[in-house]
Motif scaffolding. Structure first.
Motif, mmCIF file in Angstrom:
data_model
loop_
_atom_site.group_PDB
_atom_site.id
_atom_site.type_symbol
_atom_site.label_atom_id
_atom_site.label_comp_id
_atom_site.label_asym_id
_atom_site.label_seq_id
_atom_site.Cartn_x
_atom_site.Cartn_y
_atom_site.Cartn_z
ATOM 1 N N GLY A 14 -3.661 41.165 -68.668
ATOM 2 C CA GLY A 14 -2.258 41.444 -68.454
ATOM 3 C C GLY A 14 -1.546 40.459 -67.553
ATOM 4 O O GLY A 14 -0.352 40.617 -67.280
ATOM 5 N N GLN A 15 -2.279 39.427 -67.074
ATOM 6 C CA GLN A 15 -1.657 38.480 -66.145
ATOM 7 C C GLN A 15 -1.729 37.036 -66.650
ATOM 8 O O GLN A 15 -0.714 36.437 -66.976
ATOM 9 N N PHE A 16 -2.943 36.496 -66.703
ATOM 10 C CA PHE A 16 -3.076 35.091 -67.072
ATOM 11 C C PHE A 16 -4.521 34.785 -67.462
ATOM 12 O O PHE A 16 -5.435 35.586 -67.229
ATOM 13 N N GLY A 17 -4.695 33.612 -68.023
ATOM 14 C CA GLY A 17 -6.027 33.094 -68.320
ATOM 15 C C GLY A 17 -6.068 31.619 -67.999
ATOM 16 O O GLY A 17 -5.075 30.904 -68.165
ATOM 17 N N ILE A 18 -7.221 31.161 -67.505
ATOM 18 C CA ILE A 18 -7.400 29.748 -67.153
ATOM 19 C C ILE A 18 -8.714 29.282 -67.772
ATOM 20 O O ILE A 18 -9.751 29.926 -67.591
ATOM 21 N N ARG A 19 -8.681 28.182 -68.497
ATOM 22 C CA ARG A 19 -9.902 27.569 -68.992
ATOM 23 C C ARG A 19 -9.699 26.058 -69.002
ATOM 24 O O ARG A 19 -8.647 25.566 -69.395
ATOM 25 N N ILE A 20 -10.710 25.336 -68.534
ATOM 26 C CA ILE A 20 -10.715 23.877 -68.591
ATOM 27 C C ILE A 20 -11.990 23.471 -69.308
ATOM 28 O O ILE A 20 -13.077 23.895 -68.929
ATOM 29 N N GLU A 21 -11.854 22.652 -70.346
ATOM 30 C CA GLU A 21 -13.015 22.318 -71.175
ATOM 31 C C GLU A 21 -13.099 20.825 -71.452
ATOM 32 O O GLU A 21 -12.159 20.211 -71.933
ATOM 33 N N ASN A 22 -14.260 20.274 -71.128
ATOM 34 C CA ASN A 22 -14.625 18.929 -71.535
ATOM 35 C C ASN A 22 -15.872 18.992 -72.400
ATOM 36 O O ASN A 22 -16.604 19.984 -72.385
ATOM 37 N N GLU A 23 -16.129 17.939 -73.125
ATOM 38 C CA GLU A 23 -17.390 17.800 -73.843
ATOM 39 C C GLU A 23 -18.214 16.693 -73.200
ATOM 40 O O GLU A 23 -17.663 15.761 -72.605
ATOM 41 N N PHE A 24 -19.541 16.802 -73.336
ATOM 42 C CA PHE A 24 -20.393 15.711 -72.880
ATOM 43 C C PHE A 24 -21.589 15.521 -73.802
ATOM 44 O O PHE A 24 -21.915 16.381 -74.613
ATOM 45 N N ILE A 25 -22.215 14.363 -73.647
ATOM 46 C CA ILE A 25 -23.425 14.009 -74.390
ATOM 47 C C ILE A 25 -24.608 14.104 -73.440
ATOM 48 O O ILE A 25 -24.540 13.623 -72.303
ATOM 49 N N VAL A 26 -25.687 14.719 -73.895
ATOM 50 C CA VAL A 26 -26.910 14.774 -73.102
ATOM 51 C C VAL A 26 -27.579 13.399 -73.150
ATOM 52 O O VAL A 26 -27.825 12.858 -74.234
ATOM 53 N N GLN A 27 -27.855 12.833 -71.984
ATOM 54 C CA GLN A 27 -28.427 11.500 -71.887
ATOM 55 C C GLN A 27 -29.707 11.499 -71.046
ATOM 56 O O GLN A 27 -29.860 12.320 -70.141
ATOM 57 N N LYS A 28 -30.589 10.558 -71.342
ATOM 58 C CA LYS A 28 -31.769 10.356 -70.508
ATOM 59 C C LYS A 28 -31.401 9.515 -69.294
ATOM 60 O O LYS A 28 -30.583 8.600 -69.379
ATOM 61 N N GLY A 29 -32.022 9.838 -68.164
ATOM 62 C CA GLY A 29 -31.840 9.062 -66.956
ATOM 63 C C GLY A 29 -33.147 8.410 -66.556
ATOM 64 O O GLY A 29 -33.896 7.913 -67.390
ATOM 65 N N VAL A 30 -33.456 8.456 -65.280
ATOM 66 C CA VAL A 30 -34.668 7.845 -64.729
ATOM 67 C C VAL A 30 -35.897 8.640 -65.143
ATOM 68 O O VAL A 30 -35.884 9.874 -65.158
ATOM 69 N N GLN A 31 -36.982 7.927 -65.461
ATOM 70 C CA GLN A 31 -38.277 8.569 -65.689
ATOM 71 C C GLN A 31 -39.234 8.071 -64.616
ATOM 72 O O GLN A 31 -39.379 6.868 -64.412
ATOM 73 N N ASN A 32 -39.862 9.009 -63.917
ATOM 74 C CA ASN A 32 -40.803 8.636 -62.871
ATOM 75 C C ASN A 32 -41.933 9.667 -62.815
ATOM 76 O O ASN A 32 -42.105 10.454 -63.761
ATOM 77 N N LYS A 33 -42.666 9.698 -61.714
ATOM 78 C CA LYS A 33 -43.817 10.596 -61.627
ATOM 79 C C LYS A 33 -43.433 12.073 -61.683
ATOM 80 O O LYS A 33 -44.277 12.934 -61.936
ATOM 81 N N TYR A 34 -42.152 12.380 -61.473
ATOM 82 C CA TYR A 34 -41.703 13.776 -61.509
ATOM 83 C C TYR A 34 -41.301 14.220 -62.921
ATOM 84 O O TYR A 34 -41.112 15.401 -63.167
ATOM 85 N N GLY A 35 -41.164 13.255 -63.795
ATOM 86 C CA GLY A 35 -40.782 13.586 -65.162
ATOM 87 C C GLY A 35 -39.576 12.789 -65.619
ATOM 88 O O GLY A 35 -39.144 11.830 -64.965
ATOM 89 N N GLN A 36 -39.025 13.200 -66.765
ATOM 90 C CA GLN A 36 -37.848 12.553 -67.337
ATOM 91 C C GLN A 36 -36.587 13.242 -66.836
ATOM 92 O O GLN A 36 -36.347 14.414 -67.126
ATOM 93 N N PHE A 37 -35.794 12.522 -66.055
ATOM 94 C CA PHE A 37 -34.536 13.088 -65.582
ATOM 95 C C PHE A 37 -33.465 12.918 -66.665
ATOM 96 O O PHE A 37 -33.471 11.962 -67.445
ATOM 97 N N MET A 38 -32.534 13.879 -66.699
ATOM 98 C CA MET A 38 -31.467 13.911 -67.688
ATOM 99 C C MET A 38 -30.128 14.084 -66.979
ATOM 100 O O MET A 38 -30.069 14.568 -65.840
ATOM 101 N N HIS A 39 -29.065 13.711 -67.669
ATOM 102 C CA HIS A 39 -27.725 13.917 -67.128
ATOM 103 C C HIS A 39 -26.743 14.006 -68.288
ATOM 104 O O HIS A 39 -27.124 13.876 -69.456
ATOM 105 N N PHE A 40 -25.472 14.206 -67.969
ATOM 106 C CA PHE A 40 -24.428 14.347 -68.977
ATOM 107 C C PHE A 40 -23.434 13.196 -68.894
ATOM 108 O O PHE A 40 -23.018 12.797 -67.798
#
Length: 596
Positions: A514-540
Motif C-alpha cells: 500500500g506504500q511503495f516498492g524498491i528493487r535494484i537489479e544488475n546482472e553479472f557473469i560468474v568468473q574464475k579468479g585466483v587458484q591456490n592451495k585453498y582452492g579455486q576462487f570465484m567472483h562476479f
C-alpha cells in the motif's frame, strides 16, 4: 456472480457429470514453460489471476489458488468475487496442493487434470500423496477447453535460425555433447519436452510465447538422428537445411504422444522429471533413466562468443535505460506520463538499438503503491499518472540477437522522506554486497544469498522471493539451474553450484504494501579468479550499466567501501554509455553518475 464465478460453476457442472471431486489447473503449457502463450492461459481463465506463477484447485465446495509472495497482494485483488481463496505458499501452515487434496478429497474419490500441463514430477507426487486414500487420478481431461468458447488458437508464427556468430556452437557439437551424457547414463534415446532446451540444442528460435522467442516443439535425440515434433509451416528454408545436416526428421507437433508409444522396449530413455509432462511420461513404453536434461547446464554455462555478445547487448540496453531515465525524470512533471505510456516509451527506445528483437518479458512499470506488488504489470484499468513524491519501479528487459537482458531501476520522482531514502540505500547496498562477493568454487546460490539480504534483514525486513536467477540467451529470462535464495525450493530447479560462464541477476528489494516498492537489479557473469592451495576462487563480473538514482541515496548510510564501489560503477556507466547520448542527455548523466 462474476464472470470468473460463472466459469467455475460451469467447470463444477462438468466435474459432476464425470464424477470428479477436484480439478487442478496449473500455470503451464505442454512443456512446463514458466510463461505461456495465450492458448495455454487456462489458470488465468478459470481464476482471473494474471500472475505468472500459481496453481488453481477447483473442488466441489471449495476452490483455492496457490502462489508465492511475489503475488499475494495482486492475487487478493484479482480473486475478489471469484469464490476462490488465496493460498499463500511457504507461509505459516498453508498446505501444499497435494496436502490439500489428500485432506479434502474423500476416500475413493477422483482428482483430474490435463496431464500435458502437469510435470512428470508433480504427477508422481500426486500419485504418492493420494494413494493412501485410494483416490483415482484422471490425467486425460482438458475440461477448461470444453468451457473456453473463444480459446485462442496455437501460435503459427514463423521461426528463425540462430547463426553460430550468435550461438557460438554448432548444432552438431551440441548433439555430440548430449550424446556423450546419454552414454554416461546408459541411455539410447533422450526425450526433450522443454522448449528452451530444444531450441538451444538445434539453434532455432520462434515466436510462440509472448516475449520469449521459443518454438512449440518436442525432440527425441537418438544416437544417429533426432525426431523433431513441430509445426513444419513455421520453418524456413535455412532451418530445413541446417536440420537436414544433423539428420533431424520433422513430424507434426502433436504426433509425439502416439509416436512415443512406438519406442522399442529394448531402448532406455533419458528423461527429466522436472521438464517433462505427466501425460508424455505415462506413454513411454521402455525403461527410463531420470536425470536433469544435460542441455540445462550446458546452456547455462555461456561460451565465449555468447558472453561477448551478451556484454554488447547490455551496452545497448544500458543506453535505452539511461535515455528512459532521463526522459522520465526531466518530463514527468511537465507532461502526462503514465505507467503504460512509460512502458511504451522504453520499448521504443530499445527498438532503436540495432539487433533488437523484442522485450525479454512483460514490462513491469509500477508507480508508488503498485510497486509493492513485486510483479505488477500495468493495464488500462490500473494505469496511473506519475507524480512527485514517490518511487517509480521499472523491471524490464530486451531481447537482442546478442542476448537477453533483465534490469530493474527504481526512480525517485521529486523528493521522498528520510525513511524511504534509508530503505532505498539499503537495497542498493544489498545489491552491491552480493555483486562484490569473492567465494570458493563449489558454493551454491543459497551460500551467498545472505550477502544481499544482510542490509535488509538489519532493518527487520525481508523480500518474499529469490534474490536472483539465471538468464538465458534469447530463451527463458528465468533460467535454471542456479539462482540466489536463502531456502531451497525444489520446483525452482536451482540447486547447482555456481559455474564459470553463468549469467545471473542480483535483485534485492523492499516492498511495503500500500506504500511503495524498491528493487535494484544488475546482472553479472560468474568468473574464475585466483587458484591456490585453498582452492579455486570465484567472483562476479557486472555487465549491467545504467545509473542508480542518486536522488534516493543517503551517503551516510553507506560505508566507505560501498561508496567507492558505487562511484567506480557510475564512472564505468558514464564511460560506456555517454558516447551514445546526445549533448543534453550526456550532461544530465554526468550529474547522475557523480561521485558521492
Amino acid at each position: 456472480m462474476t464472470v470468473v464465478a460463472e466459469r467455475v460453476a460451469k467447470l463444477r457442472s462438468l466435474m459432476a457429470e464425470k464424477g470428479i471431486d477436484a480439478y487442478v489447473v496449473p500455470t503451464a503449457d505442454f512443456h512446463q514453460s514458466e510463461y505461456v502463450g495465450e492458448h495455454f492461459k487456462a489458470r488465468k481463465f478459470i481464476t482471473g489471476f494474471s500472475g505468472s506463477y500459481g496453481t488453481a484447485v477447483i473442488a466441489k465446495d471449495d476452490a483455492g489458488l496457490w502462489t508465492d509472495g511475489r503475488y499475494f497482494f495482486q492475487a487478493e485483488n484479482e480473486l475478489k468475487g471469484s469464490g476462490i481463496r488465496l493460498m499463500k505458499m511457504f507461509v505459516g501452515d498453508t498446505p501444499s496442493v497435494t496436502e490439500y487434496l489428500a485432506d479434502t478429497i474423500p476416500e475413493g474419490g477422483k482428482v483430474a487434470f490435463d496431464g500435458r500441463v502437469l510435470s512428470m514430477g508433480e504427477g508422481q507426487e500426486y500419485e504418492e500423496a493420494l494413494a493412501a486414500k485410494n483416490i483415482a487420478i484422471d490425467f486425460s481431461e482438458d475440461l477448461i477447453d470444453q468451457i473456453w468458447e473463444d480459446r485462442p488458437a496455437l501460435s503459427d508464427k514463423p521461426a528463425f535460425f540462430l547463426e553460430e556468430k550468435y550461438s557460438g556452437e554448432s548444432t552438431a557439437s551440441k548433439l555430440n555433447r548430449v550424446r556423450e551424457v546419454m552414454k554416461e547414463n546408459g541411455a539410447t534415446v533422450h526425450i526433450i519436452a522443454s522448449l528452451d532446451d530444444v531450441c538451444w540444442l538445434l539453434n532455432v528460435r520462434g515466436d510462440d510465447i509472448d516475449f520469449f522467442p521459443l518454438l512449440l516443439s518436442y525432440a527425441i535425440v537418438k544416437m544417429d538422428g533426432v525426431e523433431l515434433y513441430v509445426d513444419d509451416t513455421k520453418l524456413n528454408d535455412q532451418i530445413h537445411e541446417e536440420l537436414a545436416k544433423n539428420n533431424v526428421t520433422i513430424h507434426p507437433y502433436n504426433d509425439i504422444y502416439e509416436d512415443i508409444k512406438k519406442l522399442c522396449s529394448c531402448e532406455t530413455a533419458l528423461i527429466d522429471p522436472m521438464k517433462m509432462n505427466y501425460a508424455l511420461y505415462k506413454n513411454i513404453p521402455c525403461s527410463t533413466v531420470e536425470a536433469a536434461n544435460p542441455t540445462i547446464l550446458m546452456k547455462a554455462m555461456k561460451n565465449p562468443v555468447e558472453l561477448e555478445n551478451i556484454r554488447k547487448a547490455h551496452i545497448k540496453d544500458g543506453v535505452a535505460i539511461t535515455k528512459f531515465m532521463h526522459w522520465v525524470k526531466t518530463r514527468y512533471d511537465k507532461e502526462t506520463i503514465t505507467e503504460l505510456s512509460s512502458a511504451d516509451k522504453l520499448t521504443s527506445l530499445r527498438k532503436e538499438q540495432e539487433g533488437y528483437i523484442r522485450d525479454s518479458f512483460e514490462p513491469l512499470c509500477a508507480y508508488k503503491d503498485h510497486a509493492a506488488m513485486m510483479h505488477y504489470s500495468p493495464c488500462e484499468e490500473s494505469d496511473v499518472k506519475l507524480e512527485a513524491g514517490a518511487f517509480f519501479l521499472n523491471d524490464t528487459g530486451g531481447g537482442y540477437y546478442e542476448g537477453s537482458t533483465d534490469i530493474t531501476r527504481t526512480f525517485v520522482l521529486g523528493s521522498v522522506d528520510d525513511q524511504m531514502k534509508k530503505y532505498f540505500t539499503a537495497v542498493v547496498r544489498a545489491m552491491m554486497n552480493l555483486s562484490r562477493a569473492k567465494f570458493l568454487y563449489g558454493c551454491y546460490g543459497y551460500n551467498l544469498d545472505v550477502l544481499a539480504r544482510g542490509p535488509i534483514w538489519d532493518l527487520d525486513l525481508d523480500f518474499q522471493c529469490g534474490t536472483g536467477h539465471g538468464v538465458g540467451y534469447l530463451a527463458n529470462v528465468h533460467e535454471p539451474p542456479t539462482g540466489f535464495r536463502w531456502y531451497v525450493v525444489p520446483s525452482k530447479n536451482e540447486h547447482h553450484q555456481l559455474e564459470e560462464g553463468m549469467v545471473i541477476t542480483d535483485e534485492p528489494g523492499i516492498y511495503e504494501d500500500g506504500q511503495f516498492g524498491i528493487r535494484i537489479e544488475n546482472e553479472f557473469i560468474v568468473q574464475k579468479g585466483v587458484q591456490n592451495k585453498y582452492g579455486q576462487f570465484m567472483h562476479f563480473e557486472t555487465i549491467t550499466f545504467a545509473p542508480i538514482d542518486l536522488d534516493g541515496i543517503d551517503p551516510e548510510e553507506m560505508s566507505k567501501t560501498e561508496r567507492e564501489w558505487l562511484n567506480n560503477y557510475h564512472k564505468d556507466v558514464y564511460e560506456k554509455i555517454s558516447p551514445y547520448l546526445n549533448d543534453e542527455e550526456k550532461e544530465w548523466l554526468k550529474g547522475y553518475t557523480r561521485a558521492i
